[in-house]
Write a protein that holds these residues in place. Structure first.
Motif, PDB file in Angstrom:
ATOM      1  N   LYS A 285     -34.835 -92.872  61.516  1.00 40.84           N
ATOM      2  CA  LYS A 285     -33.442 -92.413  61.524  1.00 40.84           C
ATOM      3  C   LYS A 285     -32.960 -92.360  60.087  1.00 40.84           C
ATOM      4  O   LYS A 285     -33.293 -93.202  59.264  1.00 40.84           O
ATOM      5  CB  LYS A 285     -32.577 -93.372  62.355  1.00 40.84           C
ATOM      6  N   ALA A 308     -22.832 -85.449  59.262  1.00 37.64           N
ATOM      7  CA  ALA A 308     -23.928 -85.455  60.233  1.00 37.64           C
ATOM      8  C   ALA A 308     -24.039 -84.088  60.900  1.00 37.64           C
ATOM      9  O   ALA A 308     -25.143 -83.541  61.068  1.00 37.64           O
ATOM     10  CB  ALA A 308     -23.709 -86.544  61.276  1.00 37.64           C
ATOM     11  N   SER A 353     -26.767 -88.454  67.479  1.00 35.40           N
ATOM     12  CA  SER A 353     -26.059 -89.178  66.427  1.00 35.40           C
ATOM     13  C   SER A 353     -24.867 -89.889  67.043  1.00 35.40           C
ATOM     14  O   SER A 353     -24.306 -89.433  68.039  1.00 35.40           O
ATOM     15  CB  SER A 353     -25.560 -88.211  65.356  1.00 35.40           C
ATOM     16  N   CYS A 355     -21.400 -91.832  65.525  1.00 33.45           N
ATOM     17  CA  CYS A 355     -20.657 -92.123  64.300  1.00 33.45           C
ATOM     18  C   CYS A 355     -19.440 -92.985  64.650  1.00 33.45           C
ATOM     19  O   CYS A 355     -18.633 -92.588  65.492  1.00 33.45           O
ATOM     20  CB  CYS A 355     -20.186 -90.830  63.640  1.00 33.45           C
ATOM     21  N   SER A 387     -25.479 -91.801  62.481  1.00 31.59           N
ATOM     22  CA  SER A 387     -26.804 -91.242  62.240  1.00 31.59           C
ATOM     23  C   SER A 387     -26.667 -89.859  61.654  1.00 31.59           C
ATOM     24  O   SER A 387     -25.864 -89.070  62.117  1.00 31.59           O
ATOM     25  CB  SER A 387     -27.589 -91.166  63.545  1.00 31.59           C
ATOM     26  N   LEU A 389     -29.648 -87.587  60.746  1.00 36.13           N
ATOM     27  CA  LEU A 389     -29.586 -87.840  62.195  1.00 36.13           C
ATOM     28  C   LEU A 389     -30.771 -88.704  62.625  1.00 36.13           C
ATOM     29  O   LEU A 389     -31.571 -89.083  61.773  1.00 36.13           O
ATOM     30  CB  LEU A 389     -29.708 -86.493  62.966  1.00 36.13           C
TER      31      LEU A 389
END
Length: 432
Positions: A285, A308, A353, A355, A387, A389
RNA sequence: GGUGGGAUGGCAGAGUGGUUGAAUGCACCGGUCUUGAAAACCGGCAUAGGUUAAUAGCCUAUCUAGGGUUCGAAUCCCUAUCCCACCGCCA
């Protein structure tokens, strides 16, 4: 960790906000322990003050040589009594304080007011969708078949070497996997102003406490068989967030991008996503992390989420942004956006992802503070990460979205410079 | 793996049992001086918890961490962690 002062002074509000997160806070238990703590603390501290004053007095008497030896001996005897009383009071206080800390350390962060209500993912809200969902003139294969077809993905041998939920990649697939992480790192450093950082993949228990993975979620972690309390990182968030544990920093914001493998035991997910690379015990990651002043954390969350998303834009992968509802929020998070990428084989969007703004929750556990200018009181910072990602899942998405009729895979434009100019991963005649 | 030496405030660095939460220097903040700046001089400047309306006072704790000795510990003892040096081994 929540601010105990806020819990005390706004108890009802805290309880109702935790309710939104579907967490039942035992406010009566809290109150009773806290009241006991208060009484014990006042008692212990006054015993201590008494003892200190007494000792100081003996010191000055000896210094001035005003007293007989026997007199001093008597004073010492009484000092011993005071000492015992102080120690006993302190012991009681410590027990109660530990109790209070334990209680508080298992309470999740408060959700932001903008977080939607709901108990599970069905109440999450889609905020936007980007990109065109591909229309295949054939039945799209999934990444396992595609990977096998180009001779680059081998799940069976990974199972032999280790066990289930691992994968082996080779050749051009391994190259694409590496290219993806290089591309992400480079983009975040050059376009978004993050500093690249490389960190340990093994962390101690205090670091995991700092991010909120411990004490509650030990089951999700791989623990090393070592006298020391060592764990494999479940995400780069753990080592990177703990960079400034127990520190007072003076220049904010700090933005880091960090590529690591992540290790998760996936306890409690038996039978879910058993096929392929979606849910692995080990995956790579690229993590984005920001340390910011409290007033700037909400802007930072938007910025980081956008950073991202730009990876998905550049890879031209269709995705959507989801706001997690209260019940689906992570333990430490005040607000989370999930990015979900389109997977043709599943005909649905899958998380790629996550966040989050952790506000001061992690900072309080880590004692990470900042001082805006010298002389000001230090203040807890806010932490944000996401992430940017998940590399393994991005590879899955590329394979499935860029597949051709014959099972070959087009290489996305932005990856070509990272793959020696390769434009297409061809079918392998020999298999793996 | 072995043997030594360390760990003190934002930094550097004193301090080996008694008003030491800690000298001094640097940095930083406020002031005097100056047209302005610098220099010089004066003053201030740790963190956390409790009490409190208070980020005012007062109290408590903290000199890597955890135990111990003592009426009293930065200072003495034990343990752990980390750092440094040298030897051995090693990618």
């Amino acid at each position: 960790m929540l601010d105990i002062k806020e819990v005390r002074s706004n108890l009802n509000d805290v309880v109702s906000r935790l309710n939104k997160k579907h967490y039942k806070f035992d406010s009566e238990l809290f109150l009773s322990i806290d009241q006991r703590r208060k009484a014990l603390q006042i008692e212990a501290e006054s015993r201590q003050a008494e003892r200190n004053a007494y000792s100081k007095n003996i010191g000055s008497l000896i210094h001035q040589a005003r007293s007989e030896k026997s007199e001093v001996e008597n004073l010492k005897k009484h000092g011993e009594v005071l000492k015992k009383a102080a120690q006993e009071a302190e012991e009681l206080l410590e027990q109660t304080q530990t109790q209070l800390e334990q209680l508080l350390s298992e309470v999740p962060n408060l959700p932001d007011s903008s977080v939607p209500d709901g108990s599970d993912e069905s109440s999450n809200i889609e905020l936007m969708q980007w990109g065109n969902i591909p229309n295949f003139t054939f039945t799209p294969r999934d990444h396992v078949d595609l990977g096998a077809g180009v001779g680059g993905l081998d799940i069976d041998r990974a199972a032999k070497i280790t066990g289930s939920r691992f994968a082996i990649m080779r050749g051009n697939l391994a190259l694409m996997h590496r290219a993806l992480s290089q591309f992400m790192l480079t983009t975040h450093v050059l376009d978004h102003g993050y500093e690249e950082i490389h960190v340990p993949y093994i962390v101690n228990d205090q670091s995991l406490f700092g991010t909120g993975n411990l004490p509650k979620f030990a089951d999700d972690l791989f623990k090393l068989n070592d006298e020391r309390e060592f764990y494999l990182i479940p995400t780069a968030e753990v080592p990177v967030t703990n960079l400034f544990r127990n520190e007072i920093i003076d220049d904010l914001p700090k933005k880091f991008v960090c590529h690591t493998p992540c290790f998760r035991s996936e306890a409690g997910s038996y039978g879910r996503d058993t096929r392929g690379m979606i849910r692995q015990h080990q995956f790579d990651k690229v993590e984005l992390m920001q340390f910011v002043e409290p007033v700037k954390s909400w802007d930072a969350l938007e910025e980081l989420t956008g950073n991202a998303e730009s990876i998905l834009h550049k890879l031209e992968l269709p995705f959507r942004r989801i706001a997690l509802c209260g019940g689906d929020l992570g333990f430490s998070s005040a607000k989370t956006y999930d990015l979900e990428v389109w997977l043709p084989s599943q005909n649905t969007f899958r998380e790629i992802s996550s966040c989050s703004n952790f506000t001061d929750f992690q900072a309080r556990r880590m004692k990470t503070r900042y001082r805006s200018k010298s002389g000001d009181r230090p203040e807890l910072i806010h932490t944000i990460n996401g992430s940017g990602l998940a590399v393994g899942r991005t590879l899955v998405a590329v394979l499935e979205n860029y597949q051709q009729n014959d099972g070959s895979i087009l290489v996305p434009d932005v990856l070509r410079p990272y793959m020696n100019g390769l434009t297409k991963i061809e079918l392998s005649k020999n298999g793996f």
